[in-house]
Design a protein around this motif. Structure first.
Motif, PDB file in Angstrom:
ATOM      1  N   LYS A 113     -31.270  48.928 -32.435  1.00  0.00           N
ATOM      2  CA  LYS A 113     -32.591  48.929 -31.790  1.00  0.00           C
ATOM      3  C   LYS A 113     -33.496  47.782 -32.240  1.00  0.00           C
ATOM      4  O   LYS A 113     -34.668  47.968 -32.539  1.00  0.00           O
ATOM      5  CB  LYS A 113     -33.300  50.266 -32.031  1.00  0.00           C
ATOM      6  N   LYS A 149     -35.391  49.508 -28.868  1.00  0.00           N
ATOM      7  CA  LYS A 149     -34.558  50.219 -27.893  1.00  0.00           C
ATOM      8  C   LYS A 149     -33.155  49.635 -27.777  1.00  0.00           C
ATOM      9  O   LYS A 149     -32.183  50.375 -27.693  1.00  0.00           O
ATOM     10  CB  LYS A 149     -35.265  50.180 -26.531  1.00  0.00           C
ATOM     11  N   TYR A 150     -33.055  48.309 -27.769  1.00  0.00           N
ATOM     12  CA  TYR A 150     -31.777  47.648 -27.504  1.00  0.00           C
ATOM     13  C   TYR A 150     -31.192  47.034 -28.777  1.00  0.00           C
ATOM     14  O   TYR A 150     -31.909  46.410 -29.558  1.00  0.00           O
ATOM     15  CB  TYR A 150     -31.943  46.553 -26.454  1.00  0.00           C
ATOM     16  N   TYR A 166     -29.087  39.723 -27.707  1.00  0.00           N
ATOM     17  CA  TYR A 166     -28.792  41.073 -27.228  1.00  0.00           C
ATOM     18  C   TYR A 166     -27.308  41.381 -27.390  1.00  0.00           C
ATOM     19  O   TYR A 166     -26.458  40.573 -27.007  1.00  0.00           O
ATOM     20  CB  TYR A 166     -29.170  41.234 -25.756  1.00  0.00           C
ATOM     21  N   ASN A 174     -25.738  43.721 -25.804  1.00  0.00           N
ATOM     22  CA  ASN A 174     -25.288  43.885 -24.426  1.00  0.00           C
ATOM     23  C   ASN A 174     -26.144  42.946 -23.572  1.00  0.00           C
ATOM     24  O   ASN A 174     -27.311  43.222 -23.317  1.00  0.00           O
ATOM     25  CB  ASN A 174     -25.465  45.341 -23.973  1.00  0.00           C
ATOM     26  N   GLN A 175     -25.568  41.835 -23.164  1.00  0.00           N
ATOM     27  CA  GLN A 175     -26.319  40.812 -22.429  1.00  0.00           C
ATOM     28  C   GLN A 175     -26.933  41.341 -21.128  1.00  0.00           C
ATOM     29  O   GLN A 175     -27.936  40.803 -20.663  1.00  0.00           O
ATOM     30  CB  GLN A 175     -25.416  39.612 -22.136  1.00  0.00           C
ATOM     31  N   ASN A 176     -26.385  42.401 -20.555  1.00  0.00           N
ATOM     32  CA  ASN A 176     -26.945  42.979 -19.330  1.00  0.00           C
ATOM     33  C   ASN A 176     -28.304  43.635 -19.573  1.00  0.00           C
ATOM     34  O   ASN A 176     -29.061  43.850 -18.630  1.00  0.00           O
ATOM     35  CB  ASN A 176     -25.981  44.004 -18.734  1.00  0.00           C
ATOM     36  N   GLU A 177     -28.632  43.977 -20.809  1.00  0.00           N
ATOM     37  CA  GLU A 177     -29.923  44.594 -21.125  1.00  0.00           C
ATOM     38  C   GLU A 177     -31.027  43.564 -21.337  1.00  0.00           C
ATOM     39  O   GLU A 177     -32.198  43.908 -21.381  1.00  0.00           O
ATOM     40  CB  GLU A 177     -29.785  45.450 -22.391  1.00  0.00           C
ATOM     41  N   ASP A 178     -30.668  42.296 -21.437  1.00  0.00           N
ATOM     42  CA  ASP A 178     -31.641  41.227 -21.681  1.00  0.00           C
ATOM     43  C   ASP A 178     -32.443  40.970 -20.411  1.00  0.00           C
ATOM     44  O   ASP A 178     -31.892  40.561 -19.394  1.00  0.00           O
ATOM     45  CB  ASP A 178     -30.903  39.964 -22.112  1.00  0.00           C
ATOM     46  N   PRO A 179     -33.777  41.212 -20.432  1.00  0.00           N
ATOM     47  CA  PRO A 179     -34.585  41.024 -19.228  1.00  0.00           C
ATOM     48  C   PRO A 179     -34.905  39.557 -18.918  1.00  0.00           C
ATOM     49  O   PRO A 179     -35.349  39.242 -17.816  1.00  0.00           O
ATOM     50  CB  PRO A 179     -35.867  41.795 -19.552  1.00  0.00           C
ATOM     51  N   LYS A 226     -30.944  33.781 -21.122  1.00  0.00           N
ATOM     52  CA  LYS A 226     -30.643  34.776 -22.153  1.00  0.00           C
ATOM     53  C   LYS A 226     -31.366  34.486 -23.464  1.00  0.00           C
ATOM     54  O   LYS A 226     -31.463  33.349 -23.904  1.00  0.00           O
ATOM     55  CB  LYS A 226     -29.136  34.879 -22.376  1.00  0.00           C
TER      56      LYS A 226
END
Length: 150
Positions: free
Chosen positions: A86, A91-92, A115, A117-122, A126
């Motif tokens: 986290k 959270k991530y 991150y 998990n790169q998919n969680e990076d807004p 990146k």
């Protein structure tokens, strides 16, 4: 008889002990304001024997910026990756990558935080924070033993 014994305690380097180590942060792209107190700007990892896990703390000028468990690690000869619980937005999970130059003995390392998990990076590009890390100084000690019987 007087006997002197000199010994060295080496820097707390993650490549020597990946469960417990400390690095001073000389530069960070995450916090662009200057580092006023280098001795209190650091990455600290301590192993907790009760929970059987390592805890990572990141401090800038003595102010705690992150504290959390290391969930996993991947240890290689010249690079190590630690998964920080986290880190982003509380959270991530994040990866803390620490790399060293393989051909040179040096007390400096390069760190990157990104991150897990790169998919969680807004961010559209990146997120990756760069850190220049320095081993905590070596400590040299001399111990005198008085009247040691051999």
């Amino acid at each position: 008889m007087l006997l002197s014994c000199a010994y060295q305690v080496y820097a707390q380097d993650s490549f020597a002990n990946p469960l417990t180590f400390t690095y001073e942060i000389e530069y960070s792209s995450e916090y662009t304001d200057s580092i006023v107190s280098p001795s209190t700007t650091r990455v600290e990892v301590k192993y907790d024997i009760n929970t059987r896990t390592s805890i990572c703390r990141i401090l800038y000028n003595g102010e705690l910026k992150y504290s959390g468990r290391i969930l996993d690690s991947r240890l290689e000869r010249d690079r190590q990756t630690f998964v920080l619980e986290k880190y982003f937005s509380n959270k991530y999970n994040a990866c803390l990558l620490i790399a060293k130059e393989s051909t040179e003995i040096s007390d400096t390392k390069v760190g990157m935080i990104y991150y897990a998990n790169q998919n969680e990076d807004p961010a559209s590009e990146k997120t990756c924070y760069c850190l220049f890390l320095k081993d905590v100084d070596e400590i040299n000690r001399v111990v005198n033993f008085k009247e040691l019987q051999l």
